[in-house]
Motif scaffolding. Structure first.
Motif, PDB file in Angstrom:
ATOM      1  N   THR A   1       0.847  -1.183   0.000  1.00 53.24           N
ATOM      2  CA  THR A   1       0.000   0.000   0.000  1.00 53.24           C
ATOM      3  C   THR A   1       0.887   1.239   0.000  1.00 53.24           C
ATOM      4  OG1 THR A   1      -1.885   1.093   1.048  1.00 53.24           O
ATOM      5  CG2 THR A   1      -0.220   0.175   2.521  1.00 53.24           C
ATOM      6  N   THR A   2       0.366   2.306  -0.523  1.00 56.05           N
ATOM      7  CA  THR A   2       1.080   3.574  -0.559  1.00 56.05           C
ATOM      8  C   THR A   2       0.535   4.467   0.545  1.00 56.05           C
ATOM      9  OG1 THR A   2       1.329   3.372  -2.951  1.00 56.05           O
ATOM     10  CG2 THR A   2       1.696   5.543  -1.998  1.00 56.05           C
ATOM     11  N   ILE A   3       1.428   5.075   1.298  1.00 53.86           N
ATOM     12  CA  ILE A   3       1.045   6.031   2.336  1.00 53.86           C
ATOM     13  C   ILE A   3       1.455   7.415   1.846  1.00 53.86           C
ATOM     14  CG2 ILE A   3       1.325   6.746   4.734  1.00 53.86           C
ATOM     15  CD1 ILE A   3       2.058   3.854   5.381  1.00 53.86           C
ATOM     16  N   TYR A   4       0.496   8.322   1.814  1.00 54.18           N
ATOM     17  CA  TYR A   4       0.725   9.665   1.295  1.00 54.18           C
ATOM     18  C   TYR A   4       0.880  10.656   2.444  1.00 54.18           C
ATOM     19  CZ  TYR A   4      -0.939   7.574  -3.026  1.00 54.18           C
ATOM     20  OH  TYR A   4      -1.093   6.761  -4.113  1.00 54.18           O
ATOM     21  N   PHE A   5       1.774  11.625   2.258  1.00 52.78           N
ATOM     22  CA  PHE A   5       2.013  12.672   3.240  1.00 52.78           C
ATOM     23  C   PHE A   5       1.937  14.022   2.533  1.00 52.78           C
ATOM     24  CE2 PHE A   5       4.175   8.926   4.732  1.00 52.78           C
ATOM     25  CZ  PHE A   5       3.941   8.918   6.099  1.00 52.78           C
ATOM     26  N   GLU A   6       1.499  15.045   3.289  1.00 57.42           N
ATOM     27  CA  GLU A   6       1.444  16.401   2.755  1.00 57.42           C
ATOM     28  C   GLU A   6       1.697  17.379   3.892  1.00 57.42           C
ATOM     29  OE1 GLU A   6      -1.654  19.333   0.331  1.00 57.42           O
ATOM     30  OE2 GLU A   6      -2.180  17.244   0.681  1.00 57.42           O
TER      31      GLU A   6
ATOM     32  N   LYS B   1       3.981  17.321  -1.328  1.00 59.34           N
ATOM     33  CA  LYS B   1       3.516  15.946  -1.169  1.00 59.34           C
ATOM     34  C   LYS B   1       4.648  14.952  -1.402  1.00 59.34           C
ATOM     35  CE  LYS B   1      -1.069  17.177  -2.758  1.00 59.34           C
ATOM     36  NZ  LYS B   1      -2.119  16.946  -3.734  1.00 59.34           N
ATOM     37  N   ASP B   2       4.568  13.829  -0.705  1.00 57.91           N
ATOM     38  CA  ASP B   2       5.488  12.719  -0.907  1.00 57.91           C
ATOM     39  C   ASP B   2       4.787  11.445  -0.448  1.00 57.91           C
ATOM     40  OD1 ASP B   2       7.739  11.405  -1.711  1.00 57.91           O
ATOM     41  OD2 ASP B   2       9.015  12.097  -0.077  1.00 57.91           O
ATOM     42  N   SER B   3       5.342  10.307  -0.813  1.00 56.79           N
ATOM     43  CA  SER B   3       4.725   9.037  -0.437  1.00 56.79           C
ATOM     44  C   SER B   3       5.784   7.964  -0.272  1.00 56.79           C
ATOM     45  CB  SER B   3       3.708   8.603  -1.494  1.00 56.79           C
ATOM     46  OG  SER B   3       4.363   8.378  -2.732  1.00 56.79           O
TER      47      SER B   3
ATOM     48  N   LYS C   1      12.328   4.295  -0.445  1.00 60.28           N
ATOM     49  CA  LYS C   1      10.966   4.794  -0.626  1.00 60.28           C
ATOM     50  C   LYS C   1       9.969   3.649  -0.597  1.00 60.28           C
ATOM     51  CE  LYS C   1      10.180   8.650  -1.622  1.00 60.28           C
ATOM     52  NZ  LYS C   1       9.805   9.723  -0.701  1.00 60.28           N
ATOM     53  N   LYS C   2      10.483   2.399  -0.618  1.00 62.19           N
ATOM     54  CA  LYS C   2       9.620   1.228  -0.638  1.00 62.19           C
ATOM     55  C   LYS C   2      10.212   0.174   0.280  1.00 62.19           C
ATOM     56  CE  LYS C   2       7.612  -2.105  -3.855  1.00 62.19           C
ATOM     57  NZ  LYS C   2       7.497  -2.498  -5.263  1.00 62.19           N
TER      58      LYS C   2
END
Length: 119
Positions: A25-30, A36-38, A86-87
């Protein structure tokens, strides 16, 4: 035409294969200003390496400079050898023998750098 078909059929075999994890799953941040980044985290029973496993598309970005505004990276939660990516795909057994104890195994840590809080 037969030669062209032969080449097209075997091109995928020439490219490096990347395993698809059982779950990811991708977790998004802002941040406050909208930067934004993930990161991507996941699970797979075939994960046997410590932290960076190229078979799952994990890339060691430890020596890559941090973004000046906002960046999120994943790393081992308890790390002697701090590697960043990043993963991250992990595998930990969740059977009855470990679930009877009152402790939690932390495997993935999220590290971020921002000039503008809150997230």
């Amino acid at each position: 035409m037969k030669h062209l078909l032969w080449i097209i059929l075997f091109i995928p075999n020439l490219l490096p294969a990347q395993q698809i994890p059982d779950f990811q799953t991708t977790i998004y941040f802002e941040d406050t200003l909208g930067h934004k980044d993930s990161i991507i985290i996941g699970y797979d029973e075939n994960e046997t390496q410590n932290f960076i496993n190229p078979n799952f598309g994990e890339v060691d970005i430890t020596n890559v400079p941090w973004d000046s505004m906002f960046e999120v990276r994943v790393m081992p939660a308890i790390a002697n050898d701090v590697k960043q990516s990043k993963k991250q795909i992990e595998y930990y057994m969740c059977d009855n023998t470990t679930s009877n104890y009152n402790w939690v195994v932390f495997t993935i840590g999220i590290r971020l750098k921002t000039s503008y809080s809150p997230l």
